[in-house]
Scaffold this active site. Structure first.
Site, short mmCIF file in Angstrom:
data_model
loop_
_atom_site.label_atom_id
_atom_site.label_comp_id
_atom_site.label_asym_id
_atom_site.label_seq_id
_atom_site.Cartn_x
_atom_site.Cartn_y
_atom_site.Cartn_z
N GLU A 1 -20.21 -23.91 6.76
CA GLU A 1 -19.99 -25.23 5.98
C GLU A 1 -21.14 -26.46 6.64
O GLU A 1 -20.83 -27.40 5.52
CB GLU A 1 -18.25 -25.06 6.08
CG GLU A 1 -17.71 -23.68 5.47
CD GLU A 1 -17.95 -23.57 3.95
OE1 GLU A 1 -18.37 -24.70 3.26
OE2 GLU A 1 -18.19 -22.35 3.71
N TYR B 1 -12.74 -31.07 1.58
CA TYR B 1 -13.88 -29.40 1.02
C TYR B 1 -14.11 -28.23 2.09
O TYR B 1 -13.51 -27.67 2.30
CB TYR B 1 -15.13 -30.15 0.48
CG TYR B 1 -16.08 -28.63 0.46
CD1 TYR B 1 -15.78 -27.90 -0.35
CD2 TYR B 1 -17.48 -28.44 1.26
CE1 TYR B 1 -16.48 -26.72 -0.55
CE2 TYR B 1 -17.74 -27.08 1.63
CZ TYR B 1 -17.21 -26.18 0.42
OH TYR B 1 -17.56 -24.76 0.66
N ASP C 1 -16.74 -26.70 -4.22
CA ASP C 1 -18.29 -27.52 -3.96
C ASP C 1 -18.87 -27.50 -5.12
O ASP C 1 -18.45 -27.80 -6.22
CB ASP C 1 -18.73 -26.66 -2.99
CG ASP C 1 -19.54 -25.09 -3.59
OD1 ASP C 1 -19.25 -25.00 -4.78
OD2 ASP C 1 -20.04 -24.39 -3.06
#
Length: 336
Positions: A32, A113, A131
């Site tokens: 990520e 996020y 996203d």
């Protein structure tokens, strides 16, 4: 969406297959961070290199700063690399990666996020993961007419409304895969989409209109000079300041990057510099840069400026950021 994901999930090295054991939190976190503002295809080889070299938080926490920055070179957005190391060290100190969004947000380099994605994908918690791919899918699904970035709170609320309590991580990854492979920015493949019958954008006949975007202002233009100073078979490299753009990275010496060409300001020493008939162009997030190239050679016995003399033949192993690697390649071609 979950049925579609079970049948069509992308096979990615940091993922667990649907129905398999939970993924390794370290691999989810690492992917990520790497995927922030970077395409999957670019991340995969870096992810493989990092996990082979540093397979756990403890291994990564023990890495030298310069070693990690060199391994990250070419992936861009170098603040991520500094935060990656700081986060690994903090997690190693704690003993494990936190499982909740609130706790994850307290770690270096973990924003909203990333915290939601890790909580959902690594730990199976319900979290709203948005996203760029999810943003595009949801804006088309509900035909959101407000332009970005102002529409983001609405898109997040709409995503919250369709995120299930169970398998939230798989749902998030399903939406990402849908946006990546079917609900693409241009020429969406609507006939293959499992949400086609529910999609207001498709019903309106022009799903590619969404998301609506506010026109971006033109990037400012900056100019700089990079210096190729050789001594024998080596070239001078310097370490950029720890804070700031490309902080902590090895680089060619360079002067200021300013609105007008700076000439020889910032040269590593006063000598007979020769301009090359070449220009390196590079785009950063907030500005474009044009770089002129200046070269000089000094004798072995000459007092040299501070820095590191790197073998020219092995310059590719120096881990230079992309803009400096472009310049090094240009120097190499011009001197070949």
């Amino acid at each position: 969406m979950l049925d579609w994901y079970d049948a069509h999930a992308r096979d990615l090295p940091w993922r667990a297959r649907p129905g398999a054991n939970a993924p390794d939190p370290y691999r989810v976190w690492l992917s990520e961070v790497m995927l922030q503002q970077t395409q999957v295809a670019s991340v995969i080889p870096y992810f493989a290199k990092f996990t082979a070299r540093w397979p756990s938080f403890a291994d990564l926490a023990a890495a030298e700063d310069a070693e990690l920055m060199a391994a990250w070179a070419g992936l861009g957005y170098y603040a991520r690399a500094r935060n990656l190391l700081a986060c690994a060290r903090e997690v190693a100190r704690r003993g494990s990666l936190p499982e909740t969004e609130a706790e994850l947000l307290g770690l270096p380099g973990v924003g909203g996020y990333t915290a939601a994605a890790i909580a959902a994908i690594a730990f199976g918690q319900r979290a709203v993961v948005v996203d760029a791919n999810v943003e595009r899918v949801v804006s088309r699904l509900f035909a959101v007419t407000e332009p970005l970035p102002g529409a983001r709170p609405k898109i997040r609320a709409l995503t919250d409304g369709i995120t299930p309590d169970a398998r939230a991580g798989d749902f998030a990854q399903a939406m990402m895969d849908l946006g990546s492979g079917i609900c693409t920015a241009r020429a969406p493949r609507c006939l293959a989409c499992p949400l086609r019958e529910q999609c207001d954008g498709f019903a309106g006949g022009a799903p590619e209109r969404f998301p609506v975007k506010t026109p971006k202002p033109a990037k400012p233009q900056r100019h700089g000079t990079m210096f190729w100073l050789t001594r024998g078979d080596a070239v001078l490299l310097v370490r950029r300041p720890a804070k700031g753009l490309l902080g902590g990275m090895r680089a060619l010496p360079t002067g200021p990057w300013s609105e007008t060409p700076p000439g020889l300001i910032g040269a590593p020493l006063a000598t007979d510099w020769r301009w090359l008939d070449a220009l390196v162009r590079h785009g950063f997030t907030h500005f474009n840069l044009d770089v002129r190239l200046a070269t000089a050679t000094i004798a072995a016995h000459t007092d040299a400026p501070e820095g590191e003399w790197w073998p020219i033949a092995g310059i590719a192993a120096a881990g230079l950021p992309t803009v400096f690697a472009k310049a090094a390649n240009m120097f190499g071609r011009m001197h070949a």
